[in-house]
Design a protein around this motif. Structure first.
Motif, PDB file in Angstrom:
ATOM      1  N   PHE A  90      68.152 -85.168 -24.881  1.00  0.00           N
ATOM      2  CA  PHE A  90      68.956 -84.637 -25.974  1.00  0.00           C
ATOM      3  C   PHE A  90      68.066 -84.189 -27.137  1.00  0.00           C
ATOM      4  CE2 PHE A  90      72.204 -87.626 -24.135  1.00  0.00           C
ATOM      5  CZ  PHE A  90      72.966 -86.629 -23.549  1.00  0.00           C
ATOM      6  N   VAL A  91      67.065 -85.004 -27.448  1.00  0.00           N
ATOM      7  CA  VAL A  91      66.141 -84.661 -28.534  1.00  0.00           C
ATOM      8  C   VAL A  91      65.404 -83.370 -28.201  1.00  0.00           C
ATOM      9  CG1 VAL A  91      64.027 -85.379 -29.725  1.00  0.00           C
ATOM     10  CG2 VAL A  91      65.875 -87.024 -29.368  1.00  0.00           C
ATOM     11  N   ASP A  92      64.931 -83.241 -26.961  1.00  0.00           N
ATOM     12  CA  ASP A  92      64.218 -82.025 -26.561  1.00  0.00           C
ATOM     13  C   ASP A  92      65.119 -80.796 -26.634  1.00  0.00           C
ATOM     14  OD1 ASP A  92      61.919 -83.471 -26.125  1.00  0.00           O
ATOM     15  OD2 ASP A  92      62.222 -83.660 -23.958  1.00  0.00           O
ATOM     16  N   ALA A  93      66.379 -80.950 -26.219  1.00  0.00           N
ATOM     17  CA  ALA A  93      67.315 -79.817 -26.263  1.00  0.00           C
ATOM     18  C   ALA A  93      67.586 -79.382 -27.701  1.00  0.00           C
ATOM     19  CB  ALA A  93      68.619 -80.184 -25.564  1.00  0.00           C
ATOM     20  N   ILE A  94      67.819 -80.349 -28.578  1.00  0.00           N
ATOM     21  CA  ILE A  94      68.059 -80.022 -29.988  1.00  0.00           C
ATOM     22  C   ILE A  94      66.820 -79.379 -30.593  1.00  0.00           C
ATOM     23  CG2 ILE A  94      68.480 -81.013 -32.267  1.00  0.00           C
ATOM     24  CD1 ILE A  94      70.239 -83.125 -30.811  1.00  0.00           C
ATOM     25  N   LEU A  95      65.663 -79.935 -30.290  1.00  0.00           N
ATOM     26  CA  LEU A  95      64.406 -79.394 -30.802  1.00  0.00           C
ATOM     27  C   LEU A  95      64.213 -77.949 -30.350  1.00  0.00           C
ATOM     28  CD1 LEU A  95      61.766 -79.983 -32.314  1.00  0.00           C
ATOM     29  CD2 LEU A  95      60.819 -80.777 -30.156  1.00  0.00           C
ATOM     30  N   ALA A  96      64.509 -77.659 -29.092  1.00  0.00           N
ATOM     31  CA  ALA A  96      64.368 -76.297 -28.588  1.00  0.00           C
ATOM     32  C   ALA A  96      65.307 -75.342 -29.311  1.00  0.00           C
ATOM     33  CB  ALA A  96      64.640 -76.264 -27.085  1.00  0.00           C
ATOM     34  N   HIS A  97      66.504 -75.802 -29.614  1.00  0.00           N
ATOM     35  CA  HIS A  97      67.452 -74.939 -30.315  1.00  0.00           C
ATOM     36  C   HIS A  97      67.059 -74.738 -31.778  1.00  0.00           C
ATOM     37  CE1 HIS A  97      70.268 -74.330 -27.087  1.00  0.00           C
ATOM     38  NE2 HIS A  97      70.312 -75.624 -26.844  1.00  0.00           N
ATOM     39  N   VAL A  98      66.500 -75.770 -32.388  1.00  0.00           N
ATOM     40  CA  VAL A  98      66.091 -75.666 -33.795  1.00  0.00           C
ATOM     41  C   VAL A  98      64.892 -74.731 -33.942  1.00  0.00           C
ATOM     42  CG1 VAL A  98      65.051 -76.946 -35.716  1.00  0.00           C
ATOM     43  CG2 VAL A  98      67.023 -77.887 -34.534  1.00  0.00           C
ATOM     44  N   LEU A  99      63.901 -74.899 -33.080  1.00  0.00           N
ATOM     45  CA  LEU A  99      62.671 -74.118 -33.212  1.00  0.00           C
ATOM     46  C   LEU A  99      62.730 -72.751 -32.548  1.00  0.00           C
ATOM     47  CD1 LEU A  99      59.940 -76.852 -32.701  1.00  0.00           C
ATOM     48  CD2 LEU A  99      60.727 -75.819 -34.832  1.00  0.00           C
ATOM     49  N   GLY A 100      63.540 -72.602 -31.527  1.00  0.00           N
ATOM     50  CA  GLY A 100      63.557 -71.340 -30.812  1.00  0.00           C
ATOM     51  C   GLY A 100      62.328 -71.197 -29.930  1.00  0.00           C
ATOM     52  N   ARG A 101      62.110 -69.991 -29.419  1.00  0.00           N
ATOM     53  CA  ARG A 101      60.987 -69.781 -28.501  1.00  0.00           C
ATOM     54  C   ARG A 101      59.654 -69.639 -29.217  1.00  0.00           C
ATOM     55  NH1 ARG A 101      62.879 -66.429 -23.289  1.00  0.00           N
ATOM     56  NH2 ARG A 101      64.807 -67.562 -22.980  1.00  0.00           N
ATOM     57  N   GLU A 102      59.673 -69.002 -30.361  1.00  0.00           N
ATOM     58  CA  GLU A 102      58.413 -68.792 -31.087  1.00  0.00           C
ATOM     59  C   GLU A 102      58.701 -68.600 -32.572  1.00  0.00           C
ATOM     60  OE1 GLU A 102      57.698 -64.102 -30.230  1.00  0.00           O
ATOM     61  OE2 GLU A 102      57.180 -65.495 -28.616  1.00  0.00           O
ATOM     62  N   GLN A 103      57.692 -68.853 -33.353  1.00  0.00           N
ATOM     63  CA  GLN A 103      57.781 -68.673 -34.798  1.00  0.00           C
ATOM     64  C   GLN A 103      56.691 -67.689 -35.215  1.00  0.00           C
ATOM     65  OE1 GLN A 103      57.320 -72.105 -33.643  1.00  0.00           O
ATOM     66  NE2 GLN A 103      59.506 -71.985 -33.225  1.00  0.00           N
ATOM     67  N   HIS A 104      56.976 -66.955 -36.268  1.00  0.00           N
ATOM     68  CA  HIS A 104      56.010 -65.989 -36.783  1.00  0.00           C
ATOM     69  C   HIS A 104      55.891 -66.162 -38.288  1.00  0.00           C
ATOM     70  CE1 HIS A 104      55.932 -63.742 -33.028  1.00  0.00           C
ATOM     71  NE2 HIS A 104      57.253 -63.842 -32.998  1.00  0.00           N
ATOM     72  N   ILE A 105      54.684 -66.000 -38.777  1.00  0.00           N
ATOM     73  CA  ILE A 105      54.471 -65.974 -40.220  1.00  0.00           C
ATOM     74  C   ILE A 105      54.546 -64.515 -40.643  1.00  0.00           C
ATOM     75  CG2 ILE A 105      52.816 -66.357 -42.067  1.00  0.00           C
ATOM     76  CD1 ILE A 105      51.783 -68.754 -40.481  1.00  0.00           C
ATOM     77  N   THR A 106      55.475 -64.235 -41.538  1.00  0.00           N
ATOM     78  CA  THR A 106      55.684 -62.868 -42.000  1.00  0.00           C
ATOM     79  C   THR A 106      55.689 -62.847 -43.517  1.00  0.00           C
ATOM     80  OG1 THR A 106      57.055 -62.471 -40.062  1.00  0.00           O
ATOM     81  CG2 THR A 106      57.207 -60.875 -41.833  1.00  0.00           C
ATOM     82  N   VAL A 107      54.888 -61.987 -44.075  1.00  0.00           N
ATOM     83  CA  VAL A 107      54.828 -61.813 -45.525  1.00  0.00           C
ATOM     84  C   VAL A 107      55.614 -60.555 -45.873  1.00  0.00           C
ATOM     85  CG1 VAL A 107      53.309 -61.382 -47.486  1.00  0.00           C
ATOM     86  CG2 VAL A 107      52.607 -62.977 -45.697  1.00  0.00           C
ATOM     87  N   PRO A 108      56.578 -60.667 -46.781  1.00  0.00           N
ATOM     88  CA  PRO A 108      57.333 -59.469 -47.179  1.00  0.00           C
ATOM     89  C   PRO A 108      56.392 -58.386 -47.717  1.00  0.00           C
ATOM     90  CG  PRO A 108      58.356 -61.450 -48.068  1.00  0.00           C
ATOM     91  CD  PRO A 108      57.044 -61.875 -47.470  1.00  0.00           C
ATOM     92  N   GLY A 109      56.598 -57.188 -47.234  1.00  0.00           N
ATOM     93  CA  GLY A 109      55.779 -56.074 -47.691  1.00  0.00           C
ATOM     94  C   GLY A 109      54.621 -55.752 -46.768  1.00  0.00           C
ATOM     95  N   ALA A 110      54.351 -56.634 -45.809  1.00  0.00           N
ATOM     96  CA  ALA A 110      53.264 -56.366 -44.863  1.00  0.00           C
ATOM     97  C   ALA A 110      53.840 -55.576 -43.701  1.00  0.00           C
ATOM     98  CB  ALA A 110      52.652 -57.679 -44.381  1.00  0.00           C
ATOM     99  N   ASP A 111      53.908 -54.289 -43.877  1.00  0.00           N
ATOM    100  CA  ASP A 111      54.529 -53.422 -42.884  1.00  0.00           C
ATOM    101  C   ASP A 111      53.439 -52.814 -42.019  1.00  0.00           C
ATOM    102  OD1 ASP A 111      56.602 -50.444 -42.923  1.00  0.00           O
ATOM    103  OD2 ASP A 111      56.429 -52.062 -41.456  1.00  0.00           O
ATOM    104  N   THR A 112      53.053 -53.508 -40.953  1.00  0.00           N
ATOM    105  CA  THR A 112      51.986 -53.017 -40.078  1.00  0.00           C
ATOM    106  C   THR A 112      52.526 -52.165 -38.945  1.00  0.00           C
ATOM    107  OG1 THR A 112      52.132 -55.040 -38.772  1.00  0.00           O
ATOM    108  CG2 THR A 112      50.503 -54.997 -40.547  1.00  0.00           C
ATOM    109  N   SER A 113      53.841 -51.951 -38.911  1.00  0.00           N
ATOM    110  CA  SER A 113      54.429 -51.183 -37.811  1.00  0.00           C
ATOM    111  C   SER A 113      54.291 -49.675 -38.005  1.00  0.00           C
ATOM    112  CB  SER A 113      55.904 -51.546 -37.647  1.00  0.00           C
ATOM    113  OG  SER A 113      56.616 -51.199 -38.815  1.00  0.00           O
TER     114      SER A 113
END
Length: 159
Positions: A90-113
């Motif tokens: 149960f803890v692992d399932a909740i943790l997976a839902h809270v964190l998702g598959r991946e996290q990204h650090i994004t700074v507003p205004g850093a438009d590298t696309s």
């Protein structure tokens, strides 16, 4: 906060939801001394005794070892009791839902696309900060640390 009702002291705090467990709350509302000796150490403030006992009990459930603690109050037959479900699942399932598959650090205004557009000074600064933060996160193993903290928050109710 505690209230006296007859001979039993009713304790209402962040760990009150564990009061139904005899191992956690005796008639005075305190954790069992033999099961949680760490909570009664001389250096532990009285207000933290229940918190430390709750951490140990929740960790025992997460490791499927709660019957070992219950044996101290209920005797050897307590090991025969089985609780349904696997708390760590149960803890692992909740943790997976809270964190998702991946996290990204994004700074507003850093438009590298948009590589074709010439970046202005603000965009360049934001991209530099984003790069520094991402490098720092890689060096400090941030994803692992976030996962450890979130697992404690989910399993123990405190990160």
């Amino acid at each position: 906060m505690g209230f006296v009702s007859g001979l039993k002291r009713v304790t209402i705090d962040a760990w009150s939801w564990l009061n139904y467990k005899p191992i956690f709350s005796d008639p005075r509302g305190m954790p069992h001394r033999r099961a949680f000796p760490e909570a009664k150490a001389t250096w532990v403030p009285p207000d933290d005794e229940r918190r430390l006992a709750a951490y140990k009990l929740l960790q025992a459930y997460d490791n499927n070892q709660a019957a070992e603690l219950s044996e101290m109050v209920d005797g050897p037959e307590a090991r025969e009791k089985r609780e349904f479900g696997d708390p760590s699942m149960f803890v692992d399932a909740i943790l997976a839902h809270v964190l998702g598959r991946e996290q990204h650090i994004t700074v507003p205004g850093a438009d590298t696309s948009l590589p074709s557009r010439r970046a202005d000074t603000d965009t360049q600064a934001a991209e530099r900060v984003q790069t520094l933060l991402r490098d720092w996160a890689d060096n400090e193993l941030l994803p692992m640390r976030v996962q450890q903290t979130e697992r404690k928050a989910v399993a123990l109710g405190d990160g």
